[in-house]
Write a protein that holds these residues in place. Sequence first.
Motif, PDB file in Angstrom:
ATOM      1  N   GLN A  78      -9.691 -43.098   1.632  1.00 50.21           N
ATOM      2  CA  GLN A  78      -9.100 -41.769   1.480  1.00 50.21           C
ATOM      3  C   GLN A  78      -7.576 -41.846   1.504  1.00 50.21           C
ATOM      4  N   ALA A  79      -7.023 -42.322   2.636  1.00 48.30           N
ATOM      5  CA  ALA A  79      -5.576 -42.286   2.815  1.00 48.30           C
ATOM      6  C   ALA A  79      -4.854 -43.237   1.865  1.00 48.30           C
ATOM      7  N   ILE A  80      -5.295 -44.489   1.815  1.00 48.61           N
ATOM      8  CA  ILE A  80      -4.589 -45.491   1.001  1.00 48.61           C
ATOM      9  C   ILE A  80      -4.625 -45.129  -0.490  1.00 48.61           C
ATOM     10  N   VAL A 139       2.303 -36.319   3.422  1.00 51.20           N
ATOM     11  CA  VAL A 139       0.924 -36.755   3.637  1.00 51.20           C
ATOM     12  C   VAL A 139       0.456 -36.074   4.913  1.00 51.20           C
ATOM     13  N   SER A 140      -0.501 -35.165   4.776  1.00 52.47           N
ATOM     14  CA  SER A 140      -0.849 -34.317   5.900  1.00 52.47           C
ATOM     15  C   SER A 140      -2.179 -34.699   6.516  1.00 52.47           C
ATOM     16  N   THR A 141      -2.134 -35.033   7.815  1.00 59.65           N
ATOM     17  CA  THR A 141      -3.365 -35.215   8.576  1.00 59.65           C
ATOM     18  C   THR A 141      -3.459 -34.076   9.585  1.00 59.65           C
ATOM     19  N   ILE A 142      -2.892 -32.929   9.208  1.00 64.04           N
ATOM     20  CA  ILE A 142      -2.936 -31.752  10.066  1.00 64.04           C
ATOM     21  C   ILE A 142      -4.382 -31.272  10.124  1.00 64.04           C
ATOM     22  N   ASN A 143      -4.830 -30.994  11.359  1.00 64.09           N
ATOM     23  CA  ASN A 143      -6.234 -30.697  11.561  1.00 64.09           C
ATOM     24  C   ASN A 143      -6.571 -29.231  11.301  1.00 64.09           C
ATOM     25  N   SER A 164      -7.598 -33.335   5.498  1.00 62.28           N
ATOM     26  CA  SER A 164      -8.546 -32.525   6.269  1.00 62.28           C
ATOM     27  C   SER A 164      -8.717 -31.140   5.657  1.00 62.28           C
ATOM     28  N   VAL A 165      -8.249 -30.949   4.438  1.00 66.31           N
ATOM     29  CA  VAL A 165      -8.372 -29.632   3.835  1.00 66.31           C
ATOM     30  C   VAL A 165      -9.359 -29.711   2.680  1.00 66.31           C
ATOM     31  N   VAL A 223       6.831 -37.960   4.117  1.00 68.77           N
ATOM     32  CA  VAL A 223       6.687 -37.270   5.386  1.00 68.77           C
ATOM     33  C   VAL A 223       5.238 -37.431   5.818  1.00 68.77           C
ATOM     34  N   LEU A 224       5.005 -38.045   6.983  1.00 69.75           N
ATOM     35  CA  LEU A 224       3.650 -38.153   7.507  1.00 69.75           C
ATOM     36  C   LEU A 224       3.515 -37.104   8.608  1.00 69.75           C
ATOM     37  N   ALA A 225       2.849 -36.002   8.298  1.00 72.40           N
ATOM     38  CA  ALA A 225       2.747 -34.906   9.264  1.00 72.40           C
ATOM     39  C   ALA A 225       1.314 -34.824   9.758  1.00 72.40           C
ATOM     40  N   GLY A 226       1.161 -34.752  11.073  1.00 70.06           N
ATOM     41  CA  GLY A 226      -0.195 -34.699  11.601  1.00 70.06           C
ATOM     42  C   GLY A 226      -0.286 -33.945  12.905  1.00 70.06           C
TER      43      GLY A 226
END
Lengths: 532, 430
Positions: B153-155, B233-237, B264-265, B171-174
């Motif tokens: 997924q991420a890579i 790149v958002s790993t915001i839950n 996660s969206v 920007v890696l936002a999580g």
Amino acid sequence: MILLQRFLLVCALLFSIGSLARADDFADAVSGFSADSFSATEKALDGVVQSNNARAAAIVEALQKERLFYAPATKQVVVKDASGAVLDAATGAKLAEAPTELKSVRLNNRLRRAVEAASGQMTLLSADTQKRIAAAQAVYKARDVAALANVETALNKETDPVAKSALSDARAAILLAKPGVSEADQLSAVTQLRARGDQEARAILSSLPDATPPAVKASAQSAVAAIDSRLAFWSNLQNVWYGLSLGSVLLLAAIGLAITFGVMGVINMAHGEMVMLGAYTTFVVQEYARAKAPALLDYSLLIAVPLAFLVAGAVGVLIERTIIRFLYGRPLETLLATFGVSLILQQAVRTIFGANNREVSAPPFMSGSFHLGGLEITYGRMWIVLFALAVFVGLQILLRFTPFGLRMRAVTQNRRMASSMGVDTNRIDALAFGLGSGIAGMAGVALSQIDNVSPNLGQSYIIDSFMVVVFGGVGNLWGTLLGAMTLGVANKFLEPFIGAVLGKIALLVFIILFIQKRPRGLFALKGRAVEA
Amino acid sequence: MSLTRRIMLRAAGAAFGGALALSAFGAKAAEDTIKVGILHSLSGTMAISETTLKDAMLMLIDEQNKKGGLLGKKLEAVVVDPASNWPLFAEKARELIAKDKVAAVFGCWTSVSRKSVLPVFKELNNILFYPVQYEGEESERNVFYTGAAPNQQAIPAVDYLMKEEKVQRWVLAGTDYVYPRTTNKILEAYLKSKGVKSEDIMINYTPFGHSDWQTIVADIKKFGSAGKKTAVVSTINGDANVPFYKELGNQGVKATDIPVVAFSVGEEELAGIDTKPLVGHLAAWNYFMSIDTPANKDFIAKWQAFTKNPKRVTNDPMEAHYIGFNMWVQAVQKAGTTDPDKVIDALVGVKAPNLTGGVSEMLPNHHITKPVFIGEIKDNGQFDVVWKTDGLVPGDAWSKYLDGSKDLIGDWKDKKCGAFNVKTGKCGGA
């Protein structure tokens, strides 16, 4: 003579073949849209823009508005106009019958950028000033060297000052990107962008092509430094604004609690759920408007405000009459009972509306943002700040200048004395609790614009609300206002330095220390009420 | 006297016999079904995501029963509610396995819930199917991971942005918990291995349910104005995404300027937002509802009929359960029993069709092969697939880009080990 005639004939022939070929190129380009591949679409777009055909602008506009389609069976490319009629894309002729299956020409981000730039170039000479400004901005962003001639033509014709400055910014951006422009022109372009002084100008000035002359590079560097110091100044002001807007959200959530907890002394853990009920009321009103009265959709928030007050207020009165009145003076039991109520309300809403988030859309007057100097202010936040202040002022007036406010203050200050004077304290308790809950409901209307409308909405605000009320001083509305704004601004100034997570922790630690020093908060109540 | 005694004896005998018959009957009824445990939160904060998966499992079990059940028996779903409470997950898992005697459990969403049930599954030796994308760095004998590992997924998402959008600044936002932190660690190592400098990477963490994104969005805009193409790149839950996207829309951050790719969206999360300002922002998944295959069309039709809601959306973790459930069914048929030890061995190598036209396979590290899709948000709340991998990507239990795990593999087939070090040839970590 004959020779001349023949020559002319040949010329005419050649010319007509040329124009025929060009028309064919255009048709070929248009047919590229039917390939359903991003690279073919990009090529087709390029071809259409280069063709200078009269239909080009219409096709680019259709692409931008996602009204360009193709028929998979016949590979025919068509445009659907606003009325729903289907036109052949290349000729503009109306089709007698639309192809049975139409697929839209798909875009990705790269294409969307190309379409925006193309449409910018094509609408530079539009009659509509707003369109011209938008076009100039699109060209400014795209910095397409080929657009220079168009920009200069438009600049010469332009009379509107705003559009003119947007166009000269666009011209400056292109001049800096174009190889072979004279140094003097590039230097004046740098000056132009330096005067503009925003983040986009900074982005352009800090990414000049490698071939740029050293003098221009040096001038651009000093311009970037100047823009940076200007932005640093504005970013402090911007932080104050963010702080105030966060503070007003805290104020909205906490002000109802300031009445139930601060004035009545009831620890109401279900306060957050009143906020949630307000948000769900907004959702129901909006869904109803969407289904039954679309004309009212834009005003649904305004309609929701009084309704949310009534719904949450009614539930508040119900809770007070059935549970809390038996528990006055027993804070621990009240805390546990209202915590139970909050869980019941959450699960009830989850059962009725489902566990998923509900969509509450923003009305047009709450979408987007505007610039004030170097500040960017979003309309949604601005209205929430104003709404919070209006609620605060309204509440103060209610408490100061109405008979109900007078009785409520009397009951708070000395219950027995008030009772002796003929005040029905039971009724006042119920109404005061209803008022606090109703205000929480109104807060829910505002929060539906910035947060999730989900059963958990209230939980995320309950801790913050207690924090604000305790910090501001129990029983004092001014303390709540000042407490909310202080915490909001402090939070926003801490966030850039230590991050959102640590910022929150730092604030909690600060409040704990503060309460050690001043147990009654910023504004302590004095007199008899304190002992009661 | 004797008469009464005899009568009493007879009565007692009859009662005893009756009880025997009853209990035999009861046992027979119990044997007639195979119980399947469903361990998803139906209340609390995670209910928003997990309730859907419970419904999806009920539908899958229902479908299987219509096809005649399994090993000649009907399947019976046992639903419990761990209420988004991590210790309760462990208790409910124990209840499912020890009391209800389920043959396998489908459940969990967050990594912390999976970690808290893990000891129970090891101790009581049962099977857990975990359907959500997660941070990797784990391979357990009793767990089968049907969601995406970071390399599924991420890579690929980062690769897409690098190639197609020419992104140079990141920007890696999580949200501040284990999945974003580990994923971002992997991504940071990966980006640096591709020559991205530290000053071109900004990492930002926010608390759960963060709702005031004004400063962070402004920071992202500022970070993006350095003259290099920037992406988030958002790993915001889950829940924090809605206010984040609203703020992006309000501050005018368009996908054409600074695209946001989220892990996660999905369709379910977008159902709560007005997506018009978000058109063009991206998500990376192994499944999208909009993918046009006969299997997917059929699945969506059945799902909407089952939930009696013609607007109900499907999403990636549902597909993961679909694949996992079908794999389990096949493994049980192959093993001829529901005995966990035999089914665990039978599961490796099982192939089951996914909903996007491919066939996924269970690998020896208990992860599966999946295709990776990048979708752009459309204004109707669906995704438009703009890129996909050629073929299926095998899931890595251990990331190749982290120092601590690059030599590790999970192999439950030959090595019987979840963390086998290929350099030292030993089992059990570095």
